[in-house]
Design an enzyme around this catalytic site. Structure first.
Site, PDB file in Angstrom:
ATOM      1  N   ASP A 121      37.372  46.107  31.597  1.00 50.16           N
ATOM      2  CA  ASP A 121      36.571  47.317  31.500  1.00 50.16           C
ATOM      3  C   ASP A 121      35.589  47.384  32.666  1.00 50.16           C
ATOM      4  OD1 ASP A 121      35.530  49.643  29.894  1.00 50.16           O
ATOM      5  OD2 ASP A 121      33.717  48.394  29.893  1.00 50.16           O
TER       6      ASP A 121
ATOM      7  N   GLU B 140      39.880  48.698  35.463  1.00 51.75           N
ATOM      8  CA  GLU B 140      39.506  50.109  35.428  1.00 51.75           C
ATOM      9  C   GLU B 140      38.614  50.415  36.628  1.00 51.75           C
ATOM     10  OE1 GLU B 140      36.839  53.181  32.709  1.00 51.75           O
ATOM     11  OE2 GLU B 140      36.323  51.064  32.913  1.00 51.75           O
TER      12      GLU B 140
END
Length: 613
Positions: free
Chosen positions: A229, A253
């Site tokens: 993340d 990400e």
């Protein structure tokens, strides 16, 4: 990979051993993403709820047949870490991204035995387990980082309690990559607000603790892949070392409109892969934003020429932070074209739970994090569920032939409303004409040869090339097509053809639907290319991981231009070579390379009037 070959690679999993799955193991996979609290097994969960609704790891097990039935062979679950336990200004930590201590489990989702049971159940079906890991920051309802506060907030459960373990509190200057890495995604406030205390992962005290933890975590729970993340907000060196310690595939990400910048996170000194936000922007722009098809061509070329290995880039249309694709347009034919493009362009297709049930709520959280049990009772007979099932079968079959999994498609021909992509033996034709769109298009230079018999694997419509290897496409309802030769179709048992015993199940023609609705425009997270060239260049012939140079500059084709007829070959990645090193993210990247118009919803600034997970 043949079914037998795939079974052999999974035997260690069935024996209860951890398989250290690398990017080569993941290249052939397709991923189903879910939010544990919202996928299955919970109670009443109203649209817009910000509280726990009751989904658990055990309840995910109960619905694995639903996922596996679509043909997915990997499941990505939301973070497992202990998070904020109190009620905050923005609800509870049902999504899992407000990490307090990554080394402990979130008790709302179950116990260690429950997570192990989920891992075993996933592996028993021949699937991989991917876990979302949020380690860029720790969450608290207090933004002060003095010793006394850090020792007491969150009931004293904060993993790091030394002020030197955190970066000083500051607001991000979007587009400044140093600021994006060192400042706080959310700075918090004094009214039970949530602050994301940015960890100094460049320091040994933080990095060593996290690296030591992740190896045991992967081993204990049999995890095959990590989704990192907020990867753009973590140092590349730390991520590289963290993933080395994990010993499994890592995909990050790196949100933003610059494919070139995202590509700098992949390869030597970085991580295995990232999610393809650029391709998402292309799909959203042309299938819901009113842009012309050369815009998608722009992002296709950016992906092929920028990534060290585009064949393992995550291909997706929506996720827990972005608008559901069905919220962008009510025209199901446009959504269908986007799904086909996402599955068959290349890379690792990733579907966010609910796409298969045509959920259109959204466009932002918490409405795009609905409880799936509120929709259609896990219906497996709907058009989109069956279409995804068919696309997984097509991809799996073609992947067992030649170099399909080691390639991405290239542009054969493009015009304002249509694009023809060549990927090995498949000709993929996408259109944004819409459900009422009709017309014909002659595609020259196909690889089928002269006067060749071909079939569309989606509709089972048969066709024939002419004496110049050109294929005429006709539309009455704006549907996509995936053409192969009739010999290839028959060998795979597609469209009712007699198949060899090893080819698997016969595929039937795709269901037809009668849809209405107009595409929506003006979605704020659609980022347009920043330059103004009218040309879509598709003249490259191949990319090898050993020779990929610095990211190329990609021009903006989103202007009216003459149709381009280019006969470039499929991009093939030589996976026997080591990945090339990529350029430093700060070098040659314009400030516009990471647009503030597309940020995770929990990272949006106060001007948007939101502050979510």
């Amino acid at each position: 990979m043949t079914p037998l070959g795939r079974l052999l690679t999974l035997l260690p999993l069935f024996a209860g051993l951890v398989q250290a799955a690398n990017k080569d193991d993941w290249r052939s996979r397709s991923i189903y993403q879910l939010i544990t609290d919202r996928f299955a097994g919970g109670g009443q969960c109203d649209l817009g709820s910000r509280n726990y609704c009751g989904g658990t790891w055990r309840s995910v097990i109960d619905k694995l047949d639903y996922i596996h039935g679509m043909g997915f062979d990997a499941v990505w679950i939301s973070p497992t870490a202990l998070g904020i336990e109190s009620q905050t200004k923005y609800g509870e930590n049902y999504h899992g991204y407000w990490t307090v201590d990554v080394t402990k489990l979130n008790p709302h989702f179950g116990t260690a035995d429950d997570l192990k049971a989920l891992s075993s159940a996933i592996h028993a079906k021949g699937m991989y387990l991917m876990v979302d890991i949020a380690i860029n920051s720790l969450a608290a309802t207090n933004y002060h980082i003095d010793s006394n506060t850090l020792s007491s907030i969150n009931n004293g459960d904060l993993l790091f309690k030394d002020p030197s373990n955190y970066h000083p509190r500051c607001n991000i200057q979007w587009g400044n990559h140093t600021s994006e890495e060192y400042c706080w995604l959310v700075t918090g406030g004094d009214d039970n607000d949530v602050a994301l205390l940015d960890l100094a992962t460049e320091t040994p005290a933080v990095a060593d603790k996290l690296k030591q933890w992740v190896g045991d975590y992967v081993s204990d729970y049999g995890i095959d892949g990590c989704r990192i993340d907020a990867s753009k907000h973590l140092g590349k060196e730390f991520q590289h070392d963290f993933c080395q310690s994990a010993g499994i595939f890592c995909i990050g990400e790196v949100a933003g409109d610059s494919t070139e910048y995202a590509a700098t996170y992949q390869g030597d000194g970085g991580i295995d892969s990232v999610f393809g936000f650029g391709m998402l922007y292309g799909f959203a722009a042309v299938f819901s934003g009113g842009k012309t098809m050369p815009t998608l061509g722009h992002y296709i070329n950016a992906a092929a020429t920028s990534y060290a290995d585009p064949t393992v880039i995550g291909s997706f249309l929506d996720n827990q932070d972005l608008p559901r694709f069905n919220s962008r347009t009510g025209d199901k034919s446009l959504v269908y074209n986007a799904i086909v493009g996402s599955f068959l362009y290349g890379g690792i297709p990733t579907v966010y739970y609910g796409l298969e049930q045509d959920i259109a709520d959204g466009p932002y959280d918490p409405n795009n994090r609905e409880a799936l049990w509120n929709y259609n009772n896990y219906n497996t007979g709907g058009d989109t569920y069956k279409r995804i099932q068919t696309l997984n079968k097509i991809r799996d079959y073609l992947g067992g032939r030649g170099k399909f999994f080691n390639s991405v498609a290239t542009i054969l021909k493009v015009q304002d409303n249509d694009i023809a992509l060549q990927r090995e033996e498949a000709l993929i034709v996408l259109t944004n004409r819409g459900s009422s769109g009709s017309g014909t298009w002659l595609i020259g230079g196909t690889k089928f040869g002269n006067n060749a018999d071909v079939v569309d694997l989606l509709s089972c419509t048969k066709a024939k090339t002419d004496g110049t290897a050109s294929l005429s496409i006709s539309w009455t309802n704006g549907q996509p097509s995936v053409f192969v030769s009739t010999d290839v179709a028959a060998a795979g048992g597609f469209c009712g053809a007699t198949a060899p015993s090893s080819a698997g199940a016969v595929l039937v023609a795709d269901p037809t639907t009668s849809t209405t609705g107009n595409s929506t425009t003006g979605q704020t997270d659609i980022v347009e290319p920043t330059s103004n060239s009218s040309q879509v260049s598709a003249t490259f012939t191949s990319v090898t991981a050993a020779t990929t140079s610095a990211p190329a500059t990609i021009t903006n084709p989103d202007v009216t231009a003459e149709p381009i007829n280019t006969a470039s070959t499929t991009v093939i990645i030589d996976t026997t070579s080591t990945s090339s090193s990529t350029t430093d993210g700060s070098a040659g990247i314009p400030a516009s390379g990471s647009s503030s118009s597309c940020k995770r919803s929990r990272k949006r600034n106060s001007a948007l009037g939101k502050h979510h997970a």
